[in-house]
Design an enzyme around this catalytic site. Structure first.
Site, short mmCIF file in Angstrom:
data_model
loop_
_atom_site.label_atom_id
_atom_site.label_comp_id
_atom_site.label_asym_id
_atom_site.label_seq_id
_atom_site.Cartn_x
_atom_site.Cartn_y
_atom_site.Cartn_z
N TYR A 95 0.97 -1.08 -0.18
CA TYR A 95 -0.05 -0.02 -0.21
C TYR A 95 1.01 1.37 0.06
O TYR A 95 2.20 0.88 1.06
CB TYR A 95 -0.69 0.14 1.34
CG TYR A 95 -1.69 -1.66 1.77
CD1 TYR A 95 -3.79 -1.48 0.79
CD2 TYR A 95 -1.92 -2.59 1.69
CE1 TYR A 95 -4.22 -1.72 1.07
CE2 TYR A 95 -2.43 -3.05 1.73
CZ TYR A 95 -3.78 -2.60 1.43
OH TYR A 95 -5.15 -3.57 1.53
N ASP A 109 -10.11 7.61 8.44
CA ASP A 109 -9.56 8.47 7.61
C ASP A 109 -10.58 9.71 6.75
O ASP A 109 -11.21 10.27 7.86
CB ASP A 109 -10.13 7.25 6.27
CG ASP A 109 -11.40 6.56 5.92
OD1 ASP A 109 -12.02 7.34 6.57
OD2 ASP A 109 -11.57 5.83 5.52
#
Length: 285
Positions: A95, A109
Site C-alpha cells: 500500500y 480516514d
C-alpha cells in the site's frame, strides 16, 4: 431474455484470477457488481442483476476488500478461480498511504468526522522514521471500528452508521514485512507498507501518530500490489472490463493432480443429491 449463447458460454468457461482497478468512492462490492454487469451485458444478457445469487449466470468474487475511500488493485476470481481467492486474502499486499498529522477522525480516514486535534510541531522526520521500527515485523493491532468486520452477522461500519454502539475487536497478530517513509512534509506524510492478511493501514497511521504523542488520519490510500498483481503492470481499468481483455489477463486455475481428481471422485460418490443441490449457485464475494 436475449442471450448470445456463444459469448455467454465463453464467459462462463473462464476459470482463474485477474486484477482490476478500484477507483476511490464505491465499495469493493459495488465495483464487483459493475464488472459483472458489464460482462453479462457484453454476453448479451438483457437486464442482468449482479446481486442475484441463485441460478446465477456468472460466478465471480473478489479477494480482499478495499475501503470505499481507497483505490488500487482488486483481485477478482471468476468461475473456479473463486476458490483461489482465499490464498489472495492471506498473501502479501503493498500500500501507499498519505496521512495527515494533527487531526483524528472516527473512521480513521478522510471520510469521517474530526474527533480530536493535537499539535504535531514536535515531530521530526528522524523521530518519525525511528518510530516506524516499532511497527515492523509481527505486531498486535486493533482493527478499526468502522470496518468490514462483522458483529452478529452485520458489518461493524453499518451498525455504527445506524447508531448502534459497537465495541472494538480485540487486538490480533498481524505482519508488517516492510514500512518506509517516502515523504515528510508536515502535516502530511507518505508511507509505503508491505503487510500480510488482516492488516489495516488506517489503524497503523492512527497508532503511529499516538506513539508520537499526536494524532492523524489517512487522506489517501492505494493498494499497489496484491499477490503477483501490481498496479503498474496488471490491473484492468473500467474501459478494459471486456471478455477479450480478461481472457488475455487471466491467470488460470492450476490443473489438479491425478490424486486430487481421484479424491474428488471418491468424495462425489458419497455426496448425497441434496448436498449437491445445496452447492449450486454459491458466490464468493
Amino acid at each position: 431474455m436475449a442471450v448470445q449463447n456463444g459469448s455467454l458460454s465463453k464467459l462462463q468457461s473462464l476459470n482463474g484470477i485477474f486484477a482490476i482497478y478500484k477507483k476511490q468512492g464505491p465499495t469493493s462490492a459495488d465495483v464487483l457488481n459493475a464488472l459483472k454487469t458489464a460482462l453479462l451485458k457484453e454476453a448479451g444478457v438483457a437486464n442482468p442483476n449482479p446481486r442475484k445469487r441463485k441460478k446465477q449466470q456468472l460466478k465471480i468474487g473478489h479477494g480482499g476488500t478495499l475501503d470505499s475511500n481507497a483505490s488500487g488493485v482488486l483481485v477478482v476470481g471468476i468461475g473456479e478461480g473463486t476458490k483461489m481467492l482465499t490464498t489472495m486474502l492471506a498473501g502479501s499486499k503493498k500500500y501507499r498511504a498519505v496521512g495527515e498529522l494533527g487531526k483524528a477522525t472516527d473512521t480513521l480516514d478522510a471520510t469521517g468526522n474530526v474527533v480530536e486535534e493535537k499539535s504535531y510541531d514536535h515531530i521530526t522526520k528522524e523521530a518519525f522514521e525511528e518510530k516506524l521500527k516499532q511497527f515492523t515485523g509481527e505486531i498486535m493491532q486493533v482493527p478499526p471500528l468502522y470496518s468490514a468486520l462483522k458483529k452478529d452477522g452485520q458489518r461493524m461500519s453499518v451498525l455504527l452508521k445506524q447508531g448502534h454502539e459497537v465495541e472494538a475487536k480485540p487486538a490480533r497478530p498481524v505482519t508488517v514485512y516492510s514500512l518506509s517513509l517516502q515523504d515528510f512534509s508536515p502535516p502530511h506524510f507518505t508511507l509505503d507498507v508491505e503487510c500480510g492478511g488482516g492488516f489495516y493501514v488506517r489503524s497503523l497511521v492512527d497508532d503511529l501518530a499516538k506513539a508520537l504523542s499526536s494524532c492523524a488520519h489517512i487522506k489517501e490510500l492505494s493498494r499497489t500490489k496484491q499477490g503477483q498483481f501490481t498496479l503498474e503492470e496488471h490491473v484492468l481499468k473500467e474501459d478494459r472490463w471486456t471478455l477479450t481483455d480478461i481472457s488475455q489477463a487471466l491467470l488460470p486455475c492450476p490443473n489438479p493432480s491425478q490424486q486430487e481428481k481421484n479424491d474428488k471422485k471418491a468424495k462425489s460418490k458419497h455426496k448425497t443429491q441434496s448436498e449437491s443441490k445445496a452447492d449450486d449457485g454459491d458466490q464468493n464475494d
